[in-house]
Design a protein around this motif. Structure first.
Motif, PDB file in Angstrom:
ATOM      1  N   PRO A   1      71.473  35.138   9.310  1.00 10.22           N
ATOM      2  CA  PRO A   1      71.956  33.760   9.351  1.00 10.22           C
ATOM      3  C   PRO A   1      72.307  33.283  10.755  1.00 10.22           C
ATOM      4  O   PRO A   1      72.163  32.090  11.070  1.00 10.22           O
ATOM      5  CB  PRO A   1      73.188  33.786   8.446  1.00 10.22           C
ATOM      6  N   TYR A   2      72.734  34.176  11.638  1.00  5.29           N
ATOM      7  CA  TYR A   2      72.994  33.777  13.019  1.00  5.29           C
ATOM      8  C   TYR A   2      71.698  33.318  13.693  1.00  5.29           C
ATOM      9  O   TYR A   2      71.680  32.291  14.391  1.00  5.29           O
ATOM     10  CB  TYR A   2      73.607  34.946  13.789  1.00  5.29           C
ATOM     11  N   LEU A   3      70.624  34.054  13.480  1.00  8.77           N
ATOM     12  CA  LEU A   3      69.345  33.660  14.064  1.00  8.77           C
ATOM     13  C   LEU A   3      68.857  32.339  13.493  1.00  8.77           C
ATOM     14  O   LEU A   3      68.239  31.532  14.205  1.00  8.77           O
ATOM     15  CB  LEU A   3      68.301  34.756  13.816  1.00  8.77           C
ATOM     16  N   LEU A   4      69.115  32.095  12.235  1.00 11.94           N
ATOM     17  CA  LEU A   4      68.713  30.823  11.629  1.00 11.94           C
ATOM     18  C   LEU A   4      69.432  29.647  12.273  1.00 11.94           C
ATOM     19  O   LEU A   4      68.837  28.604  12.554  1.00 11.94           O
ATOM     20  CB  LEU A   4      69.000  30.832  10.126  1.00 11.94           C
ATOM     21  N   THR A   5      70.719  29.792  12.520  1.00  9.78           N
ATOM     22  CA  THR A   5      71.501  28.682  13.071  1.00  9.78           C
ATOM     23  C   THR A   5      71.113  28.365  14.518  1.00  9.78           C
ATOM     24  O   THR A   5      71.485  27.311  15.042  1.00  9.78           O
ATOM     25  CB  THR A   5      72.998  28.992  13.010  1.00  9.78           C
ATOM     26  N   ARG A   6      70.377  29.250  15.166  1.00  6.27           N
ATOM     27  CA  ARG A   6      69.900  28.957  16.522  1.00  6.27           C
ATOM     28  C   ARG A   6      68.714  28.000  16.512  1.00  6.27           C
ATOM     29  O   ARG A   6      68.352  27.465  17.554  1.00  6.27           O
ATOM     30  CB  ARG A   6      69.503  30.254  17.227  1.00  6.27           C
ATOM     31  N   ARG A   7      68.115  27.779  15.351  1.00 10.09           N
ATOM     32  CA  ARG A   7      66.998  26.844  15.240  1.00 10.09           C
ATOM     33  C   ARG A   7      67.521  25.437  15.032  1.00 10.09           C
ATOM     34  O   ARG A   7      68.523  25.220  14.341  1.00 10.09           O
ATOM     35  CB  ARG A   7      66.082  27.235  14.075  1.00 10.09           C
ATOM     36  N   LYS A   8      66.806  24.496  15.605  1.00 13.99           N
ATOM     37  CA  LYS A   8      67.250  23.109  15.560  1.00 13.99           C
ATOM     38  C   LYS A   8      67.367  22.591  14.142  1.00 13.99           C
ATOM     39  O   LYS A   8      68.303  21.857  13.805  1.00 13.99           O
ATOM     40  CB  LYS A   8      66.269  22.248  16.367  1.00 13.99           C
TER      41      LYS A   8
ATOM     42  N   ASP B   1      57.305  30.393   6.329  1.00 14.61           N
ATOM     43  CA  ASP B   1      58.151  29.478   7.104  1.00 14.61           C
ATOM     44  C   ASP B   1      59.552  30.030   7.303  1.00 14.61           C
ATOM     45  O   ASP B   1      60.136  29.891   8.383  1.00 14.61           O
ATOM     46  CB  ASP B   1      58.224  28.123   6.415  1.00 14.61           C
ATOM     47  N   LEU B   2      60.132  30.643   6.285  1.00 15.92           N
ATOM     48  CA  LEU B   2      61.490  31.175   6.415  1.00 15.92           C
ATOM     49  C   LEU B   2      61.535  32.301   7.444  1.00 15.92           C
ATOM     50  O   LEU B   2      62.408  32.320   8.316  1.00 15.92           O
ATOM     51  CB  LEU B   2      62.005  31.660   5.063  1.00 15.92           C
ATOM     52  N   VAL B   3      60.612  33.239   7.332  1.00 18.91           N
ATOM     53  CA  VAL B   3      60.628  34.367   8.271  1.00 18.91           C
ATOM     54  C   VAL B   3      60.358  33.876   9.694  1.00 18.91           C
ATOM     55  O   VAL B   3      60.959  34.361  10.651  1.00 18.91           O
ATOM     56  CB  VAL B   3      59.591  35.419   7.835  1.00 18.91           C
TER      57      VAL B   3
ATOM     58  N   LYS C   1      61.613  21.579   6.867  1.00 21.45           N
ATOM     59  CA  LYS C   1      62.353  20.346   7.059  1.00 21.45           C
ATOM     60  C   LYS C   1      63.670  20.608   7.774  1.00 21.45           C
ATOM     61  O   LYS C   1      64.219  21.711   7.745  1.00 21.45           O
ATOM     62  CB  LYS C   1      62.623  19.687   5.708  1.00 21.45           C
ATOM     63  N   SER C   2      64.189  19.568   8.380  1.00 16.72           N
ATOM     64  CA  SER C   2      65.507  19.663   8.994  1.00 16.72           C
ATOM     65  C   SER C   2      66.555  19.698   7.886  1.00 16.72           C
ATOM     66  O   SER C   2      66.602  18.820   7.026  1.00 16.72           O
ATOM     67  CB  SER C   2      65.740  18.471   9.924  1.00 16.72           C
ATOM     68  N   GLN C   3      67.379  20.714   7.904  1.00 16.83           N
ATOM     69  CA  GLN C   3      68.347  20.913   6.828  1.00 16.83           C
ATOM     70  C   GLN C   3      69.521  19.936   6.955  1.00 16.83           C
ATOM     71  O   GLN C   3      69.972  19.613   8.051  1.00 16.83           O
ATOM     72  CB  GLN C   3      68.879  22.347   6.852  1.00 16.83           C
ATOM     73  N   ALA C   4      69.962  19.474   5.803  1.00 18.47           N
ATOM     74  CA  ALA C   4      71.101  18.554   5.788  1.00 18.47           C
ATOM     75  C   ALA C   4      72.388  19.301   6.160  1.00 18.47           C
ATOM     76  O   ALA C   4      72.384  20.521   6.370  1.00 18.47           O
ATOM     77  CB  ALA C   4      71.222  17.908   4.410  1.00 18.47           C
ATOM     78  N   LYS C   5      73.438  18.555   6.217  1.00 23.63           N
ATOM     79  CA  LYS C   5      74.716  19.154   6.614  1.00 23.63           C
ATOM     80  C   LYS C   5      75.297  19.910   5.419  1.00 23.63           C
ATOM     81  O   LYS C   5      76.229  19.469   4.743  1.00 23.63           O
ATOM     82  CB  LYS C   5      75.680  18.061   7.084  1.00 23.63           C
ATOM     83  N   LYS C   6      74.720  21.091   5.173  1.00 24.80           N
ATOM     84  CA  LYS C   6      75.149  21.942   4.074  1.00 24.80           C
ATOM     85  C   LYS C   6      75.643  23.272   4.625  1.00 24.80           C
ATOM     86  O   LYS C   6      75.996  23.364   5.801  1.00 24.80           O
ATOM     87  CB  LYS C   6      73.989  22.136   3.088  1.00 24.80           C
ATOM     88  N   THR C   7      75.648  24.247   3.769  1.00 26.11           N
ATOM     89  CA  THR C   7      76.169  25.555   4.179  1.00 26.11           C
ATOM     90  C   THR C   7      75.114  26.637   3.970  1.00 26.11           C
ATOM     91  O   THR C   7      74.230  26.517   3.129  1.00 26.11           O
ATOM     92  CB  THR C   7      77.427  25.930   3.379  1.00 26.11           C
ATOM     93  N   ILE C   8      75.222  27.664   4.791  1.00 24.04           N
ATOM     94  CA  ILE C   8      74.496  28.910   4.561  1.00 24.04           C
ATOM     95  C   ILE C   8      75.540  29.916   4.097  1.00 24.04           C
ATOM     96  O   ILE C   8      76.402  30.327   4.878  1.00 24.04           O
ATOM     97  CB  ILE C   8      73.788  29.402   5.841  1.00 24.04           C
TER      98      ILE C   8
ATOM     99  N   PRO D   1      45.022  19.886   3.787  1.00 26.19           N
ATOM    100  CA  PRO D   1      46.350  19.546   4.310  1.00 26.19           C
ATOM    101  C   PRO D   1      47.303  20.732   4.182  1.00 26.19           C
ATOM    102  O   PRO D   1      47.260  21.489   3.218  1.00 26.19           O
ATOM    103  CB  PRO D   1      46.785  18.372   3.415  1.00 26.19           C
ATOM    104  N   GLN D   2      48.163  20.870   5.169  1.00 32.03           N
ATOM    105  CA  GLN D   2      49.134  21.945   5.155  1.00 32.03           C
ATOM    106  C   GLN D   2      50.237  21.632   4.147  1.00 32.03           C
ATOM    107  O   GLN D   2      50.814  20.556   4.174  1.00 32.03           O
ATOM    108  CB  GLN D   2      49.752  22.109   6.549  1.00 32.03           C
ATOM    109  N   PRO D   3      50.542  22.565   3.228  1.00 29.33           N
ATOM    110  CA  PRO D   3      51.631  22.309   2.273  1.00 29.33           C
ATOM    111  C   PRO D   3      52.981  22.306   2.977  1.00 29.33           C
ATOM    112  O   PRO D   3      53.220  23.081   3.897  1.00 29.33           O
ATOM    113  CB  PRO D   3      51.508  23.478   1.285  1.00 29.33           C
ATOM    114  N   SER D   4      53.854  21.440   2.542  1.00 29.50           N
ATOM    115  CA  SER D   4      55.193  21.349   3.125  1.00 29.50           C
ATOM    116  C   SER D   4      56.168  22.168   2.299  1.00 29.50           C
ATOM    117  O   SER D   4      56.064  22.231   1.068  1.00 29.50           O
ATOM    118  CB  SER D   4      55.649  19.893   3.185  1.00 29.50           C
ATOM    119  N   THR D   5      57.105  22.824   2.952  1.00 27.07           N
ATOM    120  CA  THR D   5      58.118  23.617   2.263  1.00 27.07           C
ATOM    121  C   THR D   5      59.498  23.195   2.733  1.00 27.07           C
ATOM    122  O   THR D   5      59.649  22.507   3.751  1.00 27.07           O
ATOM    123  CB  THR D   5      57.924  25.117   2.529  1.00 27.07           C
ATOM    124  N   VAL D   6      60.496  23.639   1.981  1.00 29.23           N
ATOM    125  CA  VAL D   6      61.870  23.266   2.303  1.00 29.23           C
ATOM    126  C   VAL D   6      62.299  23.836   3.649  1.00 29.23           C
ATOM    127  O   VAL D   6      63.163  23.276   4.334  1.00 29.23           O
ATOM    128  CB  VAL D   6      62.814  23.744   1.176  1.00 29.23           C
ATOM    129  N   PHE D   7      61.677  24.937   4.067  1.00 29.65           N
ATOM    130  CA  PHE D   7      62.077  25.587   5.315  1.00 29.65           C
ATOM    131  C   PHE D   7      61.435  24.939   6.537  1.00 29.65           C
ATOM    132  O   PHE D   7      61.756  25.309   7.656  1.00 29.65           O
ATOM    133  CB  PHE D   7      61.719  27.072   5.265  1.00 29.65           C
TER     134      PHE D   7
END
Length: 1025
Positions: free
Chosen positions: A850-857, A659-661, A827-834, A819-825
């Motif tokens: 991290p720039y590519l990550l922030t382009r995801r909703k 999920d992260l990649v 979910k929609s991330q809270a208003k935190k920091t990278i 069932p598909q296992p759910s991971t932290v990646f």
């Protein structure tokens, strides 16, 4: 660098298990009997005996080519033979798993096993053969009857009067050109493999795929249902005219047509539901009626005209009548070339009547081309003959009154019309536009000309009823095939078949209801243009299917019918679309809109079908051409993309890593999930289809690549060097952190670090993900990757549902139930920091991810904080310098913080903890054994740490310990920590010491930690070129 040799791999675990048929100690049909292959003749010293001894036990499993190896169906009364697998041919002869020999048994034995031999005396009767037709009865007669419809008898003379003989021939030839080339395209598609039921829908869907095939199947079935109404209304119109001539009227003309039409279509429904045999017999009767009516008409044109017929405009063959009727005389609002074409074209659209019942033909590949093309030729010839003869014998306008003879007192200039030269004066009705006869006004002109009018009426009945019956049969057959493919919801109810022919009775009733609704229109000239666009749309797609299949150059496109041209098919496809808009632009928009709607629905739903369509072949060609084209372009830093090789093992075992990649490769770059499998694992571990199915259900756009290797490092080397294609190949290696490196064997830790060194040697960037609860949710591990990249107590605490994912991924069917296992990646991330710790310049990969990550909703709410090391007295200056550089990169990061305390000494407690971490890997520090210990470490234990190694790497060790303290202070509440990964020098830093660095650097952190190290080449630039 010398890579390890991958050899001695036992591949036998990955073969498919052959079917065994031995029961109760007896050799089943799958066992090999030596006595069946050789016999000894003469004494034991003879040459024959010695040859027999040599051949004893020699199994010749290679089978000659045969039809059954390629067929998907079985013949009743025998088992379908199977081609020997590659393993069965080259495997060890001592293996007990021998394949079955190719002996024929009953289909029942194949289903129930060899135990059925005991009670196999009673055999079931073979199923009755369904009714099958040859090319004459099944295609030729059916197509000719469908083409010779209501338009031939009731509208062709009127069209000749409007357009003239010349333009009428042009209309006929243009229609025949479209249908003829469409017939060639249909023949090519129909001979490119075994054709089943479904007709036009089957041909288009299996050629272009379900997206266009499904939509055109619905349109074509609907068009056939409306055509039932058109032909039935033509029949009812004739009956009504006969009733009116004899003074019989039920209500009025319109309602009489409706009543007769409903009664007629109900009777036709009864015939069609009685079965194809009854329907075929009725078609032969209709064909004979039409032939007799044609003979009556031709004879009638030769017989001299009676006075009554002359009053109605018939004067036998006359040159001046031919000359006058050769040019057009447009009348009424629809008087134009394309107006007449829209009315005539449905009469040429019966060419698919034979193809629509392809499932009821003996040999569709032969019957469809031969019958269709012959039908097009003879019907076109008949249209041309009737148009020319009727235009040479009958004037356009006549009153029908015997009193309208030309009197001697009438001046020559006062008489209007060509009939004046034959002694008739129709001036009054011509001037007042009240003429009731003539080919411009009288739809029953063929009956008037014929030698015996009732035979023309019988021909009209035969043509209209046969065409209506053919369409009434075609529409349900096409719709049934569409329903059985389950491309659309809510229509499967109509796909059920009944009887030995699997007749779609429910689809018959649906077609009947649609036809009845359009019969209520009761106007032939209104119904005909409606279906013209639907037929043209179908023909356009058939021709495009032929063109597309040809242009893709797929090896699977091998039609036995060679007389077609892909460019002519493309031309006619374009012509059909153009004519659609010229006929009725709003109907064309509706037809194309319906196609686009169902196309979009099918693309969205992605039905689980694979028909080997030309769209798949085209996609392959495009991908191949683009891949080759990329070789002509040098890599540029502006186009850099992180193309990731992710060492997941089975992807379902590490969903968080997947999920992260996927967050920074989705719709952007390449992602390959790699797995190294050893010979002791189950065969399903190397089955990529199950893993691809799991990735697709998770909506992860990635590839899967599994390799078989004796040990982990060699397998990963195979992936590093062999994964990808041309320029589309990985440049970043992503793997999980090995949490159990202290409890597992030191060889495993050394292999893990060797993989990092190999990646750096091959100019890969490297990312290592560590999560507090671990990554591996599978239990127990099933491959080298699982054993090497993640472990520890965390993975053993996975829930039973999570553990079942690995087992469930072995087959796609079972995987869909897990069932598909759910991971932290996910979910929609809270208003935190990278938090990005850009402590060493690796080319910019640490900032790009991290720039590519922030382009995801799901990551858009997170703020990126960049931390860099620096001096306390130049803190602000260094911050502005880094911030200026980031702005030039246009990354949008606004928060930069300089950390001068990075270079401080770590806490003694943490240093002591680090020493305890590596204590079990320390060499004895006895000076007398120092030389021997160093030699031992280099040869047999390169993972051991000497005092000299620790001294050389003391500064780096303390730096990692201190960095962990900084991370704990600044990033406890971050959503993700990304920091530059340290690099251990090969031969200087032992593998266990390097692992200890990574461990101490990322330990005790709640957020996920991603260690990143680029390949020291720029991946960011602030230049335009």
């Amino acid at each position: 660098m010398e890579l390890p040799v991958v050899s001695d791999v036992n591949l036998s675990a990955f073969r498919s298990n052959p079917t065994l048929s031995a029961a109760n100690g007896k050799a089943g049909p799958g066992r090999f009997e030596e006595s069946g292959f050789c016999q000894c003749y003469g004494d034991g010293n003879s040459l024959t005996s010695r040859v027999s001894e040599v051949l004893t036990g020699y199994e010749t499993l290679d089978a000659p080519p045969r039809y059954d190896f390629y067929a998907n169906t079985e013949v009743w009364g025998r088992r379908r033979p199977l081609r020997p697998s590659l393993f069965q041919l080259h495997g060890s002869p001592e293996d007990d798993s021998r394949p079955p020999l190719y002996e024929e048994t009953t289909a029942r034995q194949m289903e129930e096993g060899d135990s059925s031999e005991d009670d196999g005396d009673e055999q079931k009767e073979p199923p009755p053969d369904p009714t099958r037709f040859g090319w004459v009865q099944g295609v030729l007669i059916r197509c000719m009857l469908n083409i010779w419809g209501v338009i031939l008898y009731l509208r062709l003379p009127w069209i000749t009067a409007q357009a003239g003989i010349g333009l009428t021939w042009a209309i006929i030839l243009l229609s025949s050109c479209i249908t003829g080339i469409t017939g060639l395209s249909t023949s090519a598609i129909a001979t490119n493999g075994k054709v089943k039921g479904g007709g036009t829908y089957f041909l288009i869907s299996r050629s272009l795929g379900p997206e266009l095939g499904g939509s055109i199947g619905l349109i074509f079935a609907f068009a056939n249902a409306v055509a039932v109404a058109m032909h039935t209304v033509g029949f009812a119109e004739t009956v009504t005219d006969l009733m009116r001539e004899n003074g019989a009227v039920m209500v009025d003309k319109t309602n009489d047509i409706r009543i007769i039409g409903i009664i007629t279509v109900t009777c036709l429904l009864g015939i069609s539901m009685a079965g194809m045999a009854w329907e075929s017999k009725a078609q032969i009767l209709f064909f004979l009626l039409i032939m007799v009516s044609f003979a009556s008409y031709i004879v009638g044109t030769i017989i001299p005209a009676s006075e009554e017929k002359q009053a109605k405009g018939f004067f036998s063959y006359r040159g001046d009548i031919f000359a006058e009727n050769f040019v057009p005389s447009w009348r009424g609002p629809g008087g134009s070339f394309f107006g007449m074409f829209s009315i005539f074209f449905p009469s040429a659209t019966g060419i698919l009547a034979g193809a629509n019942i392809s499932g009821d033909l003996k040999n569709p590949a032969v019957a469809i081309p031969r019958g269709t093309l012959m039908a097009i030729f003879w019907t076109t010839f008949s249209y041309l003959v009737i148009s020319a003869t009727i235009g040479s014998c009958v004037v356009r306008d006549a009153s029908g009154s015997l009193n309208d003879t030309l009197s001697a007192s009438t001046p020559a200039d006062a008489c209007v019309g060509l009939a004046c030269s034959y002694g008739w004066d129709f001036t009054e009705c011509i001037t007042n536009s009240t003429c009731q006869y003539g080919i411009s006004n009288y739809y029953q002109s063929l009956s008037m000309v014929a030698a015996f009018a009732p035979l023309i009426t019988a021909g009209i009945f035969g043509a209209t009823l046969s065409s209506a019956l053919a369409c009434l049969v075609s529409a349900p057959k096409v719709f049934q095939c569409l329903c059985l493919d389950q491309l659309y919801p809510l229509i499967g109810f109509f796909g059920k078949g009944y009887g030995k022919n699997q007749e779609p009775l429910r689809a018959y009733l649906l077609t009947y209801l649609i036809a009845s609704c359009f019969i209520l229109i009761a106007e032939l000239n209104t119904i005909a243009p409606i279906i013209s666009n639907f037929y043209l749309c179908s023909y356009a797609l058939i021709n495009f299917s032929c063109f597309h299949a040809s242009i893709t150059n797929s090896p699977g496109w091998r039609p036995s019918f060679r007389f077609y041209s892909k460019w002519l098919s493309l031309l006619i496809s374009v012509v059909c679309v153009v004519i659609m808009f010229l006929l009725t632009w709003w109907a064309a928009i509706i037809a194309i809109g319906v196609v686009m709607f169902f196309l979009g629905y099918t693309l969205y739903k992605k039905p689980d079908v694979n028909w080997g369509s030309s769209v798949q072949a085209s996609s392959y060609n495009m991908a191949l051409n683009h891949c080759v084209g990329l070789n002509l372009v040098e890599d540029h830093v502006k186009n850099y993309r992180p193309q990731c090789l992710v060492l997941t093992g089975p992807p379902s075992s590490r969903p968080a890593l997947v999920d992260l990649v996927h967050c920074f490769t989705k719709d952007l770059s390449l992602m390959i999930c790699g797995s190294v499998v050893d010979g002791s694992s189950s065969p399903s571990d190397s089955d990529g289809s199950a893993h691809i199915s799991w990735l697709n259900r998770r909506k992860v756009k990635a590839f899967y690549r599994g390799v078989v290797a004796r040990e982990l490092q060699g397998g990963v080397n195979m992936l590093l060097q062999g994964a990808g294609l041309g320029r589309i190949k990985p440049n970043v290696l992503v793997m999980g952190f090995k949490q159990d490196w202290r409890t597992e064997s030191p060889q495993a830790a050394h292999s893990y670090i060797s993989i990092l060194h190999d990646a750096f040697d091959l100019q890969y960037g490297v990312c290592v993900l560590r999560m507090r609860d671990g990554l591996d949710i599978s239990c127990p591990p099933q491959s080298h990757v699982n054993q090497g990249f993640d472990g520890g107590p965390e993975s053993l605490n996975a829930t039973a549902a999570q553990s079942s994912i690995k087992a469930g991924s072995s087959t796609p069917d079972i995987a869909e139930l897990v069932p598909q296992p759910s991971t932290v990646f996910q979910k929609s991330q809270a208003k935190k920091t990278i938090d990005v710790y850009w402590l060493s310049d690796d080319g910019g990969l640490t900032l790009l991810l991290p720039y590519l990550l922030t382009r995801r909703k799901r990551w858009a709410r997170c703020k990126v904080r960049v931390f860099v090391g620096g001096d306390s007295d130049k803190k602000e200056e260094q911050r502005n310098e880094v911030l200026s550089l980031i702005k030039k990169f246009r990354l949008g990061f606004q928060h930069v913080e300089v950390l001068p305390d990075v270079y401080q000494s770590p806490q003694p407690m943490n240093v002591h903890q680090f020493e305890n971490m590596i204590r079990s890997f320390r060499l004895d520090s006895n000076p007398k054994q120092e030389c021997d210990s160093e030699l031992l470490r280099q040869q047999d234990a390169p993972w051991m740490i000497s005092d000299q190694d620790l001294e050389k790497n003391m500064a780096k060790s303390l730096r990692q310990i201190r960095l962990n303290e900084v991370l704990l202070d600044y990033s406890r509440e971050a959503a993700l920590i990304i920091l530059t990964m340290p690099v251990g020098r090969r031969g200087v830093c032992p593998s266990t010491l390097y692992l200890a660095w990574l461990d101490i650097l990322s330990r005790d952190l709640r957020p996920p930690v991603l260690l990143v190290r680029g390949n020291q080449e720029s991946v960011l630039t602030f230049y335009c070129q």
